[in-house]
Design an enzyme around this catalytic site. Structure first.
Site, short mmCIF file in Angstrom:
data_model
loop_
_atom_site.label_atom_id
_atom_site.label_comp_id
_atom_site.label_asym_id
_atom_site.label_seq_id
_atom_site.Cartn_x
_atom_site.Cartn_y
_atom_site.Cartn_z
N ASP A 68 59.49 15.12 74.63
CA ASP A 68 59.62 13.97 73.74
C ASP A 68 61.07 14.23 72.97
O ASP A 68 61.53 13.24 72.46
CB ASP A 68 58.62 14.02 72.70
CG ASP A 68 57.17 13.32 73.55
OD1 ASP A 68 56.32 14.07 74.00
OD2 ASP A 68 57.41 12.11 73.30
N ARG A 108 55.76 5.44 66.67
CA ARG A 108 55.47 7.03 67.09
C ARG A 108 56.88 7.76 66.85
O ARG A 108 57.85 7.75 67.59
CB ARG A 108 55.04 7.09 68.69
CG ARG A 108 53.90 6.15 68.82
CD ARG A 108 52.95 6.77 69.98
NE ARG A 108 52.68 8.03 69.96
CZ ARG A 108 52.27 8.85 70.67
NH1 ARG A 108 52.24 8.29 72.23
NH2 ARG A 108 51.68 9.88 70.82
N CYS A 129 49.25 16.43 80.05
CA CYS A 129 49.49 15.05 79.67
C CYS A 129 50.05 14.30 80.65
O CYS A 129 49.60 14.24 81.95
CB CYS A 129 50.44 14.94 78.23
SG CYS A 129 50.12 13.49 77.51
N ASN A 181 56.87 18.65 72.96
CA ASN A 181 55.96 17.78 74.02
C ASN A 181 54.58 17.73 73.35
O ASN A 181 54.25 18.27 72.39
CB ASN A 181 56.20 18.44 75.54
CG ASN A 181 55.78 17.55 76.46
OD1 ASN A 181 56.12 16.51 76.42
ND2 ASN A 181 54.82 17.90 77.29
N LYS A 182 53.57 16.74 74.18
CA LYS A 182 52.64 16.89 73.92
C LYS A 182 51.64 18.22 73.23
O LYS A 182 52.01 19.31 73.85
CB LYS A 182 51.41 16.32 75.16
CG LYS A 182 50.11 16.12 75.06
CD LYS A 182 49.52 15.44 73.70
CE LYS A 182 50.21 14.01 73.73
NZ LYS A 182 49.60 12.97 72.68
N GLY A 214 54.26 8.01 76.58
CA GLY A 214 55.28 8.63 77.13
C GLY A 214 56.73 8.15 76.53
O GLY A 214 56.66 7.04 76.33
N ALA A 215 57.51 9.38 76.05
CA ALA A 215 58.73 8.78 75.45
C ALA A 215 59.64 7.84 76.11
O ALA A 215 60.05 6.68 75.41
CB ALA A 215 59.52 10.05 75.40
N LYS A 267 67.02 12.67 75.47
CA LYS A 267 66.12 13.36 74.67
C LYS A 267 66.65 14.53 73.98
O LYS A 267 65.95 15.20 73.42
CB LYS A 267 65.07 13.81 75.70
CG LYS A 267 64.25 12.69 76.17
CD LYS A 267 62.95 13.12 77.28
CE LYS A 267 62.22 11.74 77.49
NZ LYS A 267 61.14 12.05 78.40
C1 RUB Z 1 53.24 11.93 75.98
C2 RUB Z 1 54.16 13.18 76.34
C3 RUB Z 1 54.91 13.23 77.65
C4 RUB Z 1 56.52 12.83 77.16
C5 RUB Z 1 57.36 12.68 78.10
O1 RUB Z 1 52.65 12.01 74.90
O2 RUB Z 1 54.19 14.24 75.56
O3 RUB Z 1 54.89 14.53 78.13
O4 RUB Z 1 56.45 11.87 76.07
O5 RUB Z 1 57.14 11.60 78.84
P1 RUB Z 1 51.90 10.90 74.34
P2 RUB Z 1 58.04 10.74 79.73
O6 RUB Z 1 50.83 10.35 75.57
O7 RUB Z 1 51.13 10.89 73.10
O8 RUB Z 1 52.76 9.76 74.23
O9 RUB Z 1 58.34 11.57 80.73
O10 RUB Z 1 57.12 9.65 80.45
O11 RUB Z 1 59.15 10.27 79.01
#
Ligand code: RUB
Length: 277
Positions: free
Chosen positions: A178, A55, A109, A187-188, A19-20, A213
């Site tokens: 992301d 990443r 995701c 995003n994913k 997650g970002a 973001k």
């Molecule tokens: C995670 C993903 C999340 C975003 C946002 O992909 O796509 O939707 O990163 O996350 P991965 P957040 O599992 O490949 O990192 O809301 O936690 O920033």
């Protein structure tokens, strides 16, 4: 005991940290400890660069490093850490406005911001149900359903392939981000497909994400992950190419609104913010 940069990199690579926002927080916490001992020197930025490249698609860490370059102080790092944390709380509060009593939500995701938003809505409203995709190939959706179930939320795990089958039951799609670029939301992988299915069923598709973001990088790289995540017995597949992109881009025309810490925005207004940055 403090974690080494190698240990953090490994956890980010294998998605233990994902997650970002979580990726950015893990990197910033490491960099803060480094800065406390050594100051913000050349090696600080070398480590920052290495962490950013683990990443490369998500933009939060990149934006944070750019801010630290502008004002290289520990205070800047602390402010960024708290900005990430408080933005999630504010977005969750703002999301309550679009999640109505009795809504059925589809998420994809594991987005910390999407989960915080769903939890906040469930504190205030009754009858909310969630469908969550397992999210091939690494199944981060399992993390999502566990967290929602632990919070007592009515959650159903589905395969990615079942999105079309279940879309008639869905009132809104809620996904994370992301990177928000002029071309659309990254995003994913699979987020784009979900947006197309949602559009054809007239189901609104919402993105939750902070202004950290916003992505003004000249170009972006969609991370390609190891092919064995798609099929473990690769050596048995002679003459077959395998691709494993981790993210995709959903054009803005498929996105109804973006919920940020500053409120609920149309894609058009968000793009205006991008141009100002
Ligand atoms: C995670 C993903 C999340 C975003 C946002 O992909 O796509 O939707 O990163 O996350 P991965 P957040 O599992 O490949 O990192 O809301 O936690 O920033």
């Amino acid at each position: 005991m403090k974690e080494s940069i190698e240990e953090i990199i490994e956890k980010i690579k294998n998605l233990e940290i994902q997650g970002a926002n979580e990726i950015a927080l893990a990197a910033l916490n490491f960099l803060k400890e480094y800065a406390k001992e050594n100051g913000i020197d050349k090696n600080f930025f070398k480590s920052a660069d290495v962490l950013e490249k683990v990443r490369p698609t998500a933009v939060v860490l990149h934006n944070c490093i750019e801010s630290i370059k502008q004002k290289p102080e520990i205070k800047t790092i602390n402010n960024l850490i708290s900005q990430i944390q408080t933005s999630t709380e504010k977005i969750a509060k703002n999301s309550v406005k679009i999640i109505k009593e009795g809504s059925t939500i589809l998420t994809h995701c594991h987005s910390g911001v999407a989960i915080a938003s769903i939890k906040e809505a469930c504190k205030n409203k009754t009858g909310i149900k969630v469908y969550a995709t397992e999210t091939e190939p690494k199944h981060q959706g399992i993390k999502t359903v566990k967290e929602l179930a632990e919070a007592g939320i009515d959650v159903t795990l589905i395969t990615d392939n079942a999105v079309g089958f279940f879309m008639p039951k869905i009132d809104l799609v809620l996904v994370g981000s992301d990177a928000m670029r002029k071309e659309g939301n990254i995003n994913k992988i699979g987020s784009y497909t979900i947006a197309l299915v949602a559009k054809s069923h007239n189901v609104p598709y919402y993105v939750v994400g902070s202004i950290l973001k916003l992505d003004n990088r000249k170009s972006f790289e969609i991370e390609e992950r190891p092919i064995y995540e798609v099929y473990s017995d690769v050596s048995k597949l002679k003459g077959v190419k395998i691709r494993n992109p981790a993210f995709d881009l959903t054009p803005w025309k498929y996105i109804k609104r973006v919920i940020t810490e500053y409120g609920i925005m149309t894609p058009r207004n968000l793009i205006k913010l991008l141009n100002k940055k």
